[in-house]
Design an enzyme around this catalytic site. Structure first.
Site, PDB file in Angstrom:
ATOM      1  N   GLY A 218       0.777  -1.237   0.000  1.00  0.00           N
ATOM      2  CA  GLY A 218       0.000   0.000   0.000  1.00  0.00           C
ATOM      3  C   GLY A 218       0.803   1.279   0.000  1.00  0.00           C
ATOM      4  N   CYS A 243      12.134  -1.258   0.811  1.00  0.00           N
ATOM      5  CA  CYS A 243      10.957  -1.063  -0.026  1.00  0.00           C
ATOM      6  C   CYS A 243       9.978  -0.073   0.608  1.00  0.00           C
ATOM      7  CB  CYS A 243      10.321  -2.404  -0.372  1.00  0.00           C
ATOM      8  SG  CYS A 243       9.437  -2.323  -1.934  1.00  0.00           S
ATOM      9  N   TYR A 288       4.791   2.215  -5.512  1.00  0.00           N
ATOM     10  CA  TYR A 288       5.087   3.604  -5.133  1.00  0.00           C
ATOM     11  C   TYR A 288       6.592   3.786  -5.194  1.00  0.00           C
ATOM     12  CZ  TYR A 288       0.301   3.848  -3.409  1.00  0.00           C
ATOM     13  OH  TYR A 288      -1.069   3.827  -3.326  1.00  0.00           O
ATOM     14  N   HIS A 325      14.479  -5.438  -3.028  1.00  0.00           N
ATOM     15  CA  HIS A 325      14.489  -6.429  -1.944  1.00  0.00           C
ATOM     16  C   HIS A 325      15.853  -7.094  -1.862  1.00  0.00           C
ATOM     17  CE1 HIS A 325      10.320  -6.409  -0.565  1.00  0.00           C
ATOM     18  NE2 HIS A 325      10.076  -5.966  -1.770  1.00  0.00           N
ATOM     19  N   GLU A 327      17.051  -8.974   0.252  1.00  0.00           N
ATOM     20  CA  GLU A 327      16.982 -10.349   0.786  1.00  0.00           C
ATOM     21  C   GLU A 327      16.689 -11.369  -0.307  1.00  0.00           C
ATOM     22  OE1 GLU A 327      14.700  -8.099   1.082  1.00  0.00           O
ATOM     23  OE2 GLU A 327      12.726  -8.960   0.739  1.00  0.00           O
TER      24      GLU A 327
HETATM   25  N1  LIG Z   1       7.423  -4.458  -1.417  1.00  0.00           N
HETATM   26  C1  LIG Z   1       7.012  -3.376  -0.793  1.00  0.00           C
HETATM   27  O1  LIG Z   1       7.404  -3.058   0.325  1.00  0.00           O
HETATM   28  C2  LIG Z   1       5.993  -2.540  -1.485  1.00  0.00           C
HETATM   29  C3  LIG Z   1       6.019  -1.106  -1.051  1.00  0.00           C
HETATM   30  C4  LIG Z   1       4.770  -0.314  -1.370  1.00  0.00           C
HETATM   31  N2  LIG Z   1       3.642  -0.914  -0.787  1.00  0.00           N
HETATM   32  C5  LIG Z   1       4.634  -0.165  -2.864  1.00  0.00           C
HETATM   33  O2  LIG Z   1       3.831  -0.822  -3.495  1.00  0.00           O
HETATM   34  O3  LIG Z   1       5.382   0.597  -3.398  1.00  0.00           O
END
Ligand SMILES: NC(=O)CC[C@H](N)C(=O)O
Length: 358
Positions: A218, A243, A288, A325, A327
């Site tokens: 989100g 992220c 985002y 990411h 990880e």
């Molecule tokens: N993988 C995430 O942490 C997604 C981050 C954020 N919710 C987005 O869509 O940008």
């Protein structure tokens, strides 16, 4: 044959083959990942979304729990060209509708042209196009899910690796992937997994060596508690984020975030490190992005395809974040050293911190 419909924002309805029954709605997104479907389907960042796999065959090496990132499937529904019976059985047992025999090239082109969009799904013996359109009508945008953290976070703090000798990490769980916890434990950290809306006093009581904001679903602007937490701790405690965590840190420190047209989801996103000049391949899943990092953060890494910020460092404070990411799981492991950098930052802080006056 089981009927299966996908109603797209604007009212266009696609028809496919029903594999797992049910009705659902969510933001329609796509991933180009050609492996790692178990990890993607259990990534909490996909909460409230409908995931389209652009790679044509999904499920060809089975379903194994040890590859899961969380204890349940997070996308609301799954679309593909071809799903194997293993994946279908799994999704069915989780009550997640699944449709295949779709022209996913068309779906991806629609998303690329129209942006990530709302959709409604209906799969079952007796469902009609109207059922999918009703689901579409009930669909909210991602930013309208103002308390989405409650759907993906722990309810109570959980400690992992209490006997480890490394730094104490306060991991604010906005929907953390299991691999983030594992990557920290592998490096001997103690990880305190905390609810997304944890009170500052509860973090203070832990006296952590680093405040780490996780990934999650989100709009980052909706995570007001985590934003306030970063503001409360950044002067005294190192901060890290992955992220959503990068986005929250930027929001907290005077930066801004924005919704991308269709985001980055895949396992081969090239990222340039501005200092070393090195390009690494990364795993991504975000809709985002940080738009402006503000005056307290500098951009250290950028996406080679569109120049969006992929890494931030604090200018006056100890902060390191990544938009991708590090990880992995799924995806390349080029960037695991992020966790070494975070824990080195935490350790330096722990050994140089001035004890508080009694
Ligand atoms: N993988 C995430 O942490 C997604 C981050 C954020 N919710 C987005 O869509 O940008």
């Amino acid at each position: 044959m089981t009927a299966a419909y996908v109603a797209l924002e604007g009212g266009h309805v696609l028809e496919g083959r029903g594999r797992a029954p049910g009705t659902a709605h969510g933001e329609l997104v796509f991933t180009t990942a050609y492996t790692g479907y178990e990890e993607s389907l259990t990534d909490p960042s996909y909460e409230e979304q409908v995931l389209t796999f652009s790679y044509p065959l999904i499920g060809n090496y089975g379903v194994r729990e040890e590859r899961f990132e969380d204890d349940r499937v997070h996308p609301r529904a799954v679309l593909a060209k071809e799903l194997t019976a293993d994946v279908v059985d799994w999704l069915d047992s989780e009550g997640v509708p699944a449709i295949d025999h779709l022209d996913t090239r068309e779906v991806v082109t629609d998303i690329r042209d129209g942006g990530a969009m709302k959709c409604g799904i209906a799969v079952g013996e007796d469902v009609t196009q109207e059922d999918a359109l009703d689901e579409l009508a009930a669909c909210k945008s991602m930013s309208e899910h103002t308390d989405i953290g409650t759907q993906v976070s722990v309810d109570e703090p959980i400690v992992h690796g209490a006997d480890n000798d490394g730094p104490d990490v306060a991991l604010v769980d906005c929907g953390a992937k299991g691999s983030i916890v594992d990557s920290l434990l592998d490096r001997d950290a103690t990880v305190h997994v905390l609810p997304y809306d944890v009170a500052a006093a509860d973090v203070d009581a832990l006296d952590p060596d680093v405040l780490f904001i996780s990934n999650g679903p989100g709009d980052p602007a909706n995570y007001e508690d985590a934003i306030s937490l970063v503001q409360a701790f950044v002067e005294e405690t190192p901060v890290a984020g992955i992220c959503l965590g990068q986005q929250i840190v930027a929001e907290a420190l005077g930066g801004t975030t924005t919704k991308m047209t269709f985001g980055h989801r895949g396992v081969n996103q090239p990222v340039l490190d501005l200092e070393s000049g090195q390009v690494v391949m990364t795993t991504q899943n975000h809709g985002y992005t940080v738009d402006d990092p503000g005056d307290h953060l500098e951009i250290t890494q950028v996406n080679v395809n569109d120049d969006t910020p992929e890494g931030l460092d604090g200018i006056q404070h100890d902060i390191i974040t990544r938009q991708y990411h590090p990880e992995a799981n799924p995806g390349p492991e080029d960037t695991l050293d992020f966790f070494d950098d975070v824990l080195a930052m935490a350790e330096t802080h722990a050994t140089t911190a001035v004890p508080a006056d009694d």
